[in-house]
Scaffold this active site. Sequence first.
Site, PDB file in Angstrom:
ATOM      1  N   HIS A   8     -20.685 -68.642 -12.731  1.00  0.00           N
ATOM      2  CA  HIS A   8     -20.363 -70.063 -12.698  1.00  0.00           C
ATOM      3  C   HIS A   8     -21.637 -70.850 -12.903  1.00  0.00           C
ATOM      4  CE1 HIS A   8     -18.715 -73.903 -11.420  1.00  0.00           C
ATOM      5  NE2 HIS A   8     -17.533 -73.360 -11.639  1.00  0.00           N
TER       6      HIS A   8
ATOM      7  N   ASP B 198     -11.017 -68.012 -11.180  1.00  0.00           N
ATOM      8  CA  ASP B 198     -10.081 -67.407 -12.128  1.00  0.00           C
ATOM      9  C   ASP B 198      -9.924 -65.897 -11.953  1.00  0.00           C
ATOM     10  OD1 ASP B 198      -9.452 -69.770 -13.485  1.00  0.00           O
ATOM     11  OD2 ASP B 198     -11.332 -69.678 -14.577  1.00  0.00           O
TER      12      ASP B 198
HETATM   13  N1  CMC Z   1     -20.459 -61.307 -17.577  1.00  0.00           N
HETATM   14  C1  CMC Z   1     -21.654 -60.806 -17.950  1.00  0.00           C
HETATM   15  N2  CMC Z   1     -22.807 -61.503 -18.022  1.00  0.00           N
HETATM   16  C2  CMC Z   1     -22.723 -62.803 -17.692  1.00  0.00           C
HETATM   17  C3  CMC Z   1     -21.515 -63.417 -17.300  1.00  0.00           C
HETATM   18  C4  CMC Z   1     -20.357 -62.603 -17.239  1.00  0.00           C
HETATM   19  N3  CMC Z   1     -19.199 -63.141 -16.857  1.00  0.00           N
HETATM   20  N4  CMC Z   1     -21.736 -64.720 -17.037  1.00  0.00           N
HETATM   21  C5  CMC Z   1     -23.031 -64.925 -17.266  1.00  0.00           C
HETATM   22  N5  CMC Z   1     -23.644 -63.767 -17.653  1.00  0.00           N
HETATM   23  C6  CMC Z   1     -25.065 -63.584 -17.946  1.00  0.00           C
HETATM   24  C7  CMC Z   1     -25.458 -64.215 -19.284  1.00  0.00           C
HETATM   25  O1  CMC Z   1     -25.317 -63.290 -20.322  1.00  0.00           O
HETATM   26  C8  CMC Z   1     -26.886 -64.619 -19.024  1.00  0.00           C
HETATM   27  O2  CMC Z   1     -27.686 -63.438 -19.071  1.00  0.00           O
HETATM   28  P1  CMC Z   1     -29.229 -63.532 -19.581  1.00  0.00           P
HETATM   29  O3  CMC Z   1     -29.923 -64.442 -18.623  1.00  0.00           O
HETATM   30  O4  CMC Z   1     -29.707 -62.136 -19.563  1.00  0.00           O
HETATM   31  O5  CMC Z   1     -29.144 -64.101 -20.993  1.00  0.00           O
HETATM   32  C9  CMC Z   1     -26.864 -65.074 -17.553  1.00  0.00           C
HETATM   33  O6  CMC Z   1     -25.791 -64.318 -16.937  1.00  0.00           O
HETATM   34  C10 CMC Z   1     -26.622 -66.572 -17.378  1.00  0.00           C
HETATM   35  O7  CMC Z   1     -25.398 -66.894 -18.032  1.00  0.00           O
HETATM   36  P2  CMC Z   1     -25.088 -68.214 -18.864  1.00  0.00           P
HETATM   37  O8  CMC Z   1     -24.035 -67.918 -19.872  1.00  0.00           O
HETATM   38  O9  CMC Z   1     -26.378 -68.806 -19.341  1.00  0.00           O
HETATM   39  O10 CMC Z   1     -24.507 -69.126 -17.701  1.00  0.00           O
HETATM   40  P3  CMC Z   1     -23.748 -70.481 -17.897  1.00  0.00           P
HETATM   41  O11 CMC Z   1     -24.003 -71.268 -16.673  1.00  0.00           O
HETATM   42  O12 CMC Z   1     -24.072 -71.095 -19.218  1.00  0.00           O
HETATM   43  O13 CMC Z   1     -22.210 -70.024 -17.993  1.00  0.00           O
HETATM   44  C11 CMC Z   1     -20.060 -69.325 -17.383  1.00  0.00           C
HETATM   45  C12 CMC Z   1     -21.341 -70.034 -16.918  1.00  0.00           C
HETATM   46  C13 CMC Z   1     -18.989 -69.523 -16.321  1.00  0.00           C
HETATM   47  C14 CMC Z   1     -19.570 -69.943 -18.694  1.00  0.00           C
HETATM   48  C15 CMC Z   1     -20.370 -67.835 -17.572  1.00  0.00           C
HETATM   49  O14 CMC Z   1     -20.768 -67.259 -16.352  1.00  0.00           O
HETATM   50  C16 CMC Z   1     -19.198 -67.071 -18.170  1.00  0.00           C
HETATM   51  O15 CMC Z   1     -19.041 -67.011 -19.377  1.00  0.00           O
HETATM   52  N6  CMC Z   1     -18.292 -66.470 -17.297  1.00  0.00           N
HETATM   53  C17 CMC Z   1     -17.100 -65.835 -17.772  1.00  0.00           C
HETATM   54  C18 CMC Z   1     -16.041 -66.877 -18.112  1.00  0.00           C
HETATM   55  C19 CMC Z   1     -15.420 -67.485 -16.858  1.00  0.00           C
HETATM   56  O16 CMC Z   1     -15.047 -66.778 -15.940  1.00  0.00           O
HETATM   57  N7  CMC Z   1     -15.265 -68.814 -16.852  1.00  0.00           N
HETATM   58  C20 CMC Z   1     -14.616 -69.548 -15.765  1.00  0.00           C
HETATM   59  C21 CMC Z   1     -15.553 -70.413 -14.983  1.00  0.00           C
HETATM   60  S1  CMC Z   1     -14.850 -70.950 -13.407  1.00  0.00           S
HETATM   61  C22 CMC Z   1     -13.509 -71.916 -13.820  1.00  0.00           C
HETATM   62  C23 CMC Z   1     -13.892 -73.210 -14.438  1.00  0.00           C
HETATM   63  O17 CMC Z   1     -14.433 -74.085 -13.709  1.00  0.00           O
HETATM   64  O18 CMC Z   1     -13.670 -73.386 -15.625  1.00  0.00           O
END
Ligand code: CMC
Length: 428
Positions: A306, A363
Amino acid sequence: MSNEAKLLIEGQEHVLPVTVGTEGERAVSIAKLREVSQHITLDDGYGNTGSCLSNITFIDGEKGILRYRGYPIEQLAEQSSFVETAYLLINGELPTRDQLRQFSEGLTENAYLHEDMRYHFESFPVTAHPMAILSSMINASSCFYPGLMGPANVERLPIHATRLISQVRTIAAYSYRKSRGYPIIYPKKNLKYTANFLHMLFSQPYEDYELRPEVVKALDLIFLLHADHEQNCSTATVRMVASSQANMFASAAAGVCALWGPLHGGANQAVIEMLQEIHASGDDGSKFIEAAKDKNSGARLMGFGHRVYKNYDPRARIIKAACDSILDKMHIQDPLLDIAKLLEDKALNDSYFVERKLYPNVDFYSGIIMRAIGIPVEMFTVIFAIGRMPGWISNFKEVVENPKSRIYRPRQVYMGATQRDYVPVENR
Ligand code: CMC
């Protein structure tokens, strides 16, 4: 602590005011920075940008705290209902008994769509995703309320809010019926919000759906837990659209589109699809965890991580307990729940996830509850949208009621080609 910050740019000092929130959050205000220094700030993805002052929802991502209008999510989940929470979000205070009754009656009275709306549903292909239908139909329904057009009308806001919260549920149910080729089921006057939705979704003209209290309660809880989440992608979208003085229905329709994506509300659908794939492949989750850590695999552990929570999503804790409870009450043994629990266990003990502070989000378990209730996967994000509607409306209201509101208009740092001369097509 000082309420100003100093920024040194090319030897020149700029004093910037610091705004302090009621929970101690501190923000350096850069509104005049460009004017005085010719510099803007750059924050790709808005990870460190406060886009507004808001009184609605407080999140402390480090401590795993979520409060609506000051009330902890755990207390609301335990003691409130979705309708009462919707009232709280929109009006800022918990309703008295009378206010709650009036609001609830308003939702019942406004559940019916204009009959002509039926023809709109008929023109979608059966394969249409319900989120596409939902956003189109919310926008289309604004055409039936001429008072909505033009700049937001603050006096009419309560009635428009009631209509939207009520009708999003009717539209959602109709879009499901359409996708199955089933006849439309009208709302019933004697049913409360969540029960009425289940009735419109699952009853048949020849047989009423049996409303089990534990099912109604579980779905009501899912709505409540999704009701607001401060400046997430869809809410920020709603505020952005509202800031142009577009109407409430148009702003909410834009919110639905933003919510649809798999990194946001679409994650609940993506989680179940991921669990189904893991199950079908014969994996217990162990192989998938390895793939999710490998950036070249294209796999992500959906329902994990998140932008704000760097501890544990408090909604996930509540929903996990509800998931265990409803499956137990319904005597369902879902192999996907076993896989989900194993994935969580492995991830919480794996340095990749621990170092990046990736925990289950709202989720991760909600889809398993919805599956148990019989809600089809393609409707999961629609359920999220129904739940989020009071939050979108509260944020819309905050924008339109603010006399100092300005159109949202971020800047950019241009990185494209510098000026060049046009080349006629025969010379290219
Ligand atoms: N599985 C594997 N690696 C992950 C995941 C995951 N679900 N989420 C983040 N990472 C890694 C990402 O690859 C990055 O690694 P590195 O630093 O080595 O490049 C690091 O963790 C930071 O991730 P980010 O993508 O920069 O984080 P963000 O804040 O931009 O994204 C997120 C947040 C929720 C989009 C992301 O964690 C994600 O894609 N999660 C899966 C989708 C999901 O469950 N979304 C629902 C969010 S909660 C409901 C809502 O409010 O919508």
